[in-house]
Write a protein that holds these residues in place. Structure first.
Motif, PDB file in Angstrom:
ATOM      1  N   SER A  86      -8.779 -75.707 -41.077  1.00 22.81           N
ATOM      2  CA  SER A  86      -7.875 -74.743 -40.446  1.00 22.81           C
ATOM      3  C   SER A  86      -7.415 -75.244 -39.085  1.00 22.81           C
ATOM      4  O   SER A  86      -6.267 -75.054 -38.688  1.00 22.81           O
ATOM      5  CB  SER A  86      -8.556 -73.380 -40.299  1.00 22.81           C
ATOM      6  N   HIS A  87      -8.322 -75.887 -38.332  1.00 21.95           N
ATOM      7  CA  HIS A  87      -7.979 -76.446 -37.029  1.00 21.95           C
ATOM      8  C   HIS A  87      -9.170 -77.228 -36.490  1.00 21.95           C
ATOM      9  O   HIS A  87     -10.272 -77.165 -37.023  1.00 21.95           O
ATOM     10  CB  HIS A  87      -7.595 -75.345 -36.028  1.00 21.95           C
ATOM     11  N   PHE A  88      -8.921 -77.956 -35.422  1.00 27.97           N
ATOM     12  CA  PHE A  88      -9.984 -78.581 -34.638  1.00 27.97           C
ATOM     13  C   PHE A  88     -10.023 -77.875 -33.278  1.00 27.97           C
ATOM     14  O   PHE A  88      -9.028 -77.312 -32.828  1.00 27.97           O
ATOM     15  CB  PHE A  88      -9.707 -80.070 -34.425  1.00 27.97           C
ATOM     16  N   TYR A  89     -11.190 -77.921 -32.639  1.00 25.30           N
ATOM     17  CA  TYR A  89     -11.340 -77.261 -31.350  1.00 25.30           C
ATOM     18  C   TYR A  89     -12.095 -78.186 -30.406  1.00 25.30           C
ATOM     19  O   TYR A  89     -13.132 -78.754 -30.772  1.00 25.30           O
ATOM     20  CB  TYR A  89     -12.103 -75.943 -31.530  1.00 25.30           C
ATOM     21  N   TYR A  90     -11.554 -78.344 -29.191  1.00 20.99           N
ATOM     22  CA  TYR A  90     -12.182 -79.205 -28.190  1.00 20.99           C
ATOM     23  C   TYR A  90     -12.557 -78.370 -26.972  1.00 20.99           C
ATOM     24  O   TYR A  90     -11.808 -77.486 -26.558  1.00 20.99           O
ATOM     25  CB  TYR A  90     -11.211 -80.311 -27.758  1.00 20.99           C
ATOM     26  N   ALA A  91     -13.732 -78.641 -26.408  1.00 20.89           N
ATOM     27  CA  ALA A  91     -14.153 -77.951 -25.187  1.00 20.89           C
ATOM     28  C   ALA A  91     -15.013 -78.881 -24.348  1.00 20.89           C
ATOM     29  O   ALA A  91     -15.815 -79.651 -24.870  1.00 20.89           O
ATOM     30  CB  ALA A  91     -14.921 -76.676 -25.516  1.00 20.89           C
ATOM     31  N   GLU A  92     -14.821 -78.798 -23.042  1.00 26.80           N
ATOM     32  CA  GLU A  92     -15.660 -79.537 -22.115  1.00 26.80           C
ATOM     33  C   GLU A  92     -15.925 -78.677 -20.891  1.00 26.80           C
ATOM     34  O   GLU A  92     -15.139 -77.792 -20.559  1.00 26.80           O
ATOM     35  CB  GLU A  92     -15.016 -80.862 -21.711  1.00 26.80           C
ATOM     36  N   ASN A  93     -17.029 -78.929 -20.227  1.00 27.59           N
ATOM     37  CA  ASN A  93     -17.395 -78.187 -19.024  1.00 27.59           C
ATOM     38  C   ASN A  93     -17.642 -79.172 -17.890  1.00 27.59           C
ATOM     39  O   ASN A  93     -18.661 -79.859 -17.870  1.00 27.59           O
ATOM     40  CB  ASN A  93     -18.645 -77.337 -19.274  1.00 27.59           C
ATOM     41  N   LYS A  94     -16.706 -79.229 -16.956  1.00 34.12           N
ATOM     42  CA  LYS A  94     -16.838 -80.122 -15.813  1.00 34.12           C
ATOM     43  C   LYS A  94     -17.347 -79.397 -14.571  1.00 34.12           C
ATOM     44  O   LYS A  94     -17.376 -79.978 -13.485  1.00 34.12           O
ATOM     45  CB  LYS A  94     -15.489 -80.792 -15.512  1.00 34.12           C
ATOM     46  N   THR A  95     -17.723 -78.131 -14.716  1.00 33.07           N
ATOM     47  CA  THR A  95     -18.264 -77.381 -13.589  1.00 33.07           C
ATOM     48  C   THR A  95     -19.749 -77.688 -13.435  1.00 33.07           C
ATOM     49  O   THR A  95     -20.364 -78.329 -14.289  1.00 33.07           O
ATOM     50  CB  THR A  95     -18.087 -75.867 -13.795  1.00 33.07           C
ATOM     51  N   ALA A  96     -20.338 -77.176 -12.375  1.00 37.79           N
ATOM     52  CA  ALA A  96     -21.762 -77.387 -12.128  1.00 37.79           C
ATOM     53  C   ALA A  96     -22.623 -76.368 -12.856  1.00 37.79           C
ATOM     54  O   ALA A  96     -23.834 -76.557 -13.007  1.00 37.79           O
ATOM     55  CB  ALA A  96     -22.044 -77.337 -10.628  1.00 37.79           C
ATOM     56  N   ALA A  97     -22.014 -75.269 -13.290  1.00 32.75           N
ATOM     57  CA  ALA A  97     -22.766 -74.177 -13.922  1.00 32.75           C
ATOM     58  C   ALA A  97     -22.552 -74.177 -15.433  1.00 32.75           C
ATOM     59  O   ALA A  97     -21.499 -74.598 -15.933  1.00 32.75           O
ATOM     60  CB  ALA A  97     -22.324 -72.836 -13.342  1.00 32.75           C
ATOM     61  N   SER A  98     -23.547 -73.686 -16.176  1.00 36.98           N
ATOM     62  CA  SER A  98     -23.419 -73.544 -17.625  1.00 36.98           C
ATOM     63  C   SER A  98     -22.455 -72.416 -17.963  1.00 36.98           C
ATOM     64  O   SER A  98     -22.340 -71.433 -17.218  1.00 36.98           O
ATOM     65  CB  SER A  98     -24.786 -73.258 -18.245  1.00 36.98           C
ATOM     66  N   ILE A  99     -21.756 -72.548 -19.081  1.00 38.44           N
ATOM     67  CA  ILE A  99     -20.821 -71.540 -19.556  1.00 38.44           C
ATOM     68  C   ILE A  99     -21.309 -71.048 -20.917  1.00 38.44           C
ATOM     69  O   ILE A  99     -21.528 -71.851 -21.828  1.00 38.44           O
ATOM     70  CB  ILE A  99     -19.398 -72.110 -19.692  1.00 38.44           C
ATOM     71  N   THR A 100     -21.494 -69.743 -21.064  1.00 37.05           N
ATOM     72  CA  THR A 100     -21.943 -69.169 -22.331  1.00 37.05           C
ATOM     73  C   THR A 100     -20.867 -68.245 -22.887  1.00 37.05           C
ATOM     74  O   THR A 100     -20.342 -67.394 -22.170  1.00 37.05           O
ATOM     75  CB  THR A 100     -23.257 -68.389 -22.161  1.00 37.05           C
ATOM     76  N   LYS A 101     -20.538 -68.427 -24.148  1.00 39.13           N
ATOM     77  CA  LYS A 101     -19.557 -67.605 -24.843  1.00 39.13           C
ATOM     78  C   LYS A 101     -20.146 -67.112 -26.158  1.00 39.13           C
ATOM     79  O   LYS A 101     -21.140 -67.646 -26.659  1.00 39.13           O
ATOM     80  CB  LYS A 101     -18.282 -68.412 -25.133  1.00 39.13           C
ATOM     81  N   THR A 102     -19.505 -66.112 -26.742  1.00 41.15           N
ATOM     82  CA  THR A 102     -19.884 -65.612 -28.057  1.00 41.15           C
ATOM     83  C   THR A 102     -18.783 -65.935 -29.057  1.00 41.15           C
ATOM     84  O   THR A 102     -17.612 -65.665 -28.794  1.00 41.15           O
ATOM     85  CB  THR A 102     -20.116 -64.090 -28.025  1.00 41.15           C
ATOM     86  N   LEU A 103     -19.151 -66.528 -30.175  1.00 42.25           N
ATOM     87  CA  LEU A 103     -18.197 -66.801 -31.251  1.00 42.25           C
ATOM     88  C   LEU A 103     -18.347 -65.731 -32.314  1.00 42.25           C
ATOM     89  O   LEU A 103     -19.439 -65.532 -32.859  1.00 42.25           O
ATOM     90  CB  LEU A 103     -18.449 -68.175 -31.867  1.00 42.25           C
ATOM     91  N   TYR A 114     -23.024 -69.537 -27.711  1.00 42.30           N
ATOM     92  CA  TYR A 114     -23.207 -70.961 -27.471  1.00 42.30           C
ATOM     93  C   TYR A 114     -23.058 -71.236 -25.980  1.00 42.30           C
ATOM     94  O   TYR A 114     -22.289 -70.573 -25.291  1.00 42.30           O
ATOM     95  CB  TYR A 114     -22.232 -71.806 -28.296  1.00 42.30           C
ATOM     96  N   THR A 115     -23.837 -72.198 -25.507  1.00 39.18           N
ATOM     97  CA  THR A 115     -23.848 -72.532 -24.088  1.00 39.18           C
ATOM     98  C   THR A 115     -23.416 -73.973 -23.880  1.00 39.18           C
ATOM     99  O   THR A 115     -23.961 -74.895 -24.503  1.00 39.18           O
ATOM    100  CB  THR A 115     -25.253 -72.338 -23.484  1.00 39.18           C
ATOM    101  N   LEU A 116     -22.411 -74.149 -23.024  1.00 38.92           N
ATOM    102  CA  LEU A 116     -21.957 -75.476 -22.629  1.00 38.92           C
ATOM    103  C   LEU A 116     -22.502 -75.759 -21.231  1.00 38.92           C
ATOM    104  O   LEU A 116     -21.997 -75.221 -20.247  1.00 38.92           O
ATOM    105  CB  LEU A 116     -20.426 -75.551 -22.614  1.00 38.92           C
ATOM    106  N   PRO A 117     -23.551 -76.584 -21.103  1.00 37.46           N
ATOM    107  CA  PRO A 117     -24.053 -76.933 -19.768  1.00 37.46           C
ATOM    108  C   PRO A 117     -23.046 -77.813 -19.037  1.00 37.46           C
ATOM    109  O   PRO A 117     -22.019 -78.219 -19.595  1.00 37.46           O
ATOM    110  CB  PRO A 117     -25.352 -77.699 -20.060  1.00 37.46           C
TER     111      PRO A 117
END
Length: 273
Positions: A24-41, A84-87
């Motif tokens: 259906s699609h591809f998805y890209y994500a990156e976290n360049k901040t100093a803090a972790s980012i948590t989202k709900t899928l 999911y958490t992106l550190p």
């Protein structure tokens, strides 16, 4: 989920027409901040393949289990929400399989639904470890996608004719199982089994999910228009019997009430086909 800035960069990538029946699609994500980012899928009833090229990413289920993604994992069909958490310094590329494509690729439709697995364990080969190493050397996201598509070509099987009829069924006023069974002169039970075998879920549970998804989309449209949500309108539009049934579906799929979803919906993502 759509966000795009210099530090928290994520976006969807369209699938070339030749592969539209598989992904259906591809998805890209990156976290360049100093803090972790948590989202709900939110649940999607699709299966995803996750490649990780940065620090370890974490998945959290509503049962409070945590799974690390070091290189590559597969999960699905996704029938309930997970966090999911992106550190800091995380970087992921997600492949989203469409309809029965996971079966056509791996030869079965359902893995342990809430426990991600190494795709090499499914194929009994080390090809995904090799693929990850190749992708890790490629820094351009679009070139990575092209490489994944070329890798997939030898594995993609011809679609089962009955599964093709089921996935292509568009008339929402009719029961797809009954209609297809009648058209091909087979029992409904046999068609149900084919549906479950190739897609990893029954038509009945998928219809329930579509009702919930319609409610979510209506709520998002209302919120986007800065209007107040009328829950009785949602119940009527989506075919719920009453408010308790609506609440039950929210608890089943995302483990929160509709009111809490309104409060936190900016942190909740849904992956649409």
């Amino acid at each position: 989920m759509k966000e795009n800035d210099q530090e928290n960069n994520n976006f969807r990538i369209a699938v070339p027409a030749d592969y539209a029946g598989f992904f259906s699609h591809f998805y890209y994500a990156e976290n360049k901040t100093a803090a972790s980012i948590t989202k709900t899928l939110l649940p999607t009833y699709q299966t995803i393949l996750i490649f990780n090229f940065g620090t370890k990413v974490f998945l959290h289920s509503k049962q409070d289990t945590q799974v690390e993604i070091s290189k590559c994992l597969v999960l699905g069909p996704i029938k309930q929400a997970f966090d999911y958490t992106l550190p800091a310094n995380a970087e992921i590329l997600v492949v989203t399989f469409k309809d029965d494509a996971f079966y056509r690729f791996f030869g079965n439709a359902s893995i342990a639904e809430h426990v991600p697995m190494d795709p090499d364990d499914i194929l009994n080969e080390n090809c995904f470890s090799v693929l990850w190493n190749e992708l890790n050397k490629i820094k351009d996201t679009n070139l990575r996608v092209d490489h994944i598509l070329k890798f997939c070509d030898p594995y993609l099987r011809q679609q089962n004719t009955i599964a093709e009829q089921l996935t292509g069924f568009k008339d929402q006023t009719l029961n797809p199982i009954k209609s297809v069974a009648s058209e091909i002169s087979q029992t409904e039970r046999n068609v149900q089994l084919i549906h479950k075998k190739h897609l990893g879920y029954s038509a009945k549970e998928f219809n329930r999910y579509l009702r919930f998804l319609k409610a979510i989309e209506l709520i998002q449209d209302i919120v986007s228009a800065d209007s107040k949500v009328d829950w009785f309108e949602i119940i009527s539009e989506c075919g719920y019997y009453d408010q308790s049934q609506l609440i039950h579906d929210f608890k089943h799929y995302i483990n929160i009430s509709p009111a809490k979803y309104l409060k936190f919906q900016q942190d909740i993502c849904i992956s649409k086909s």
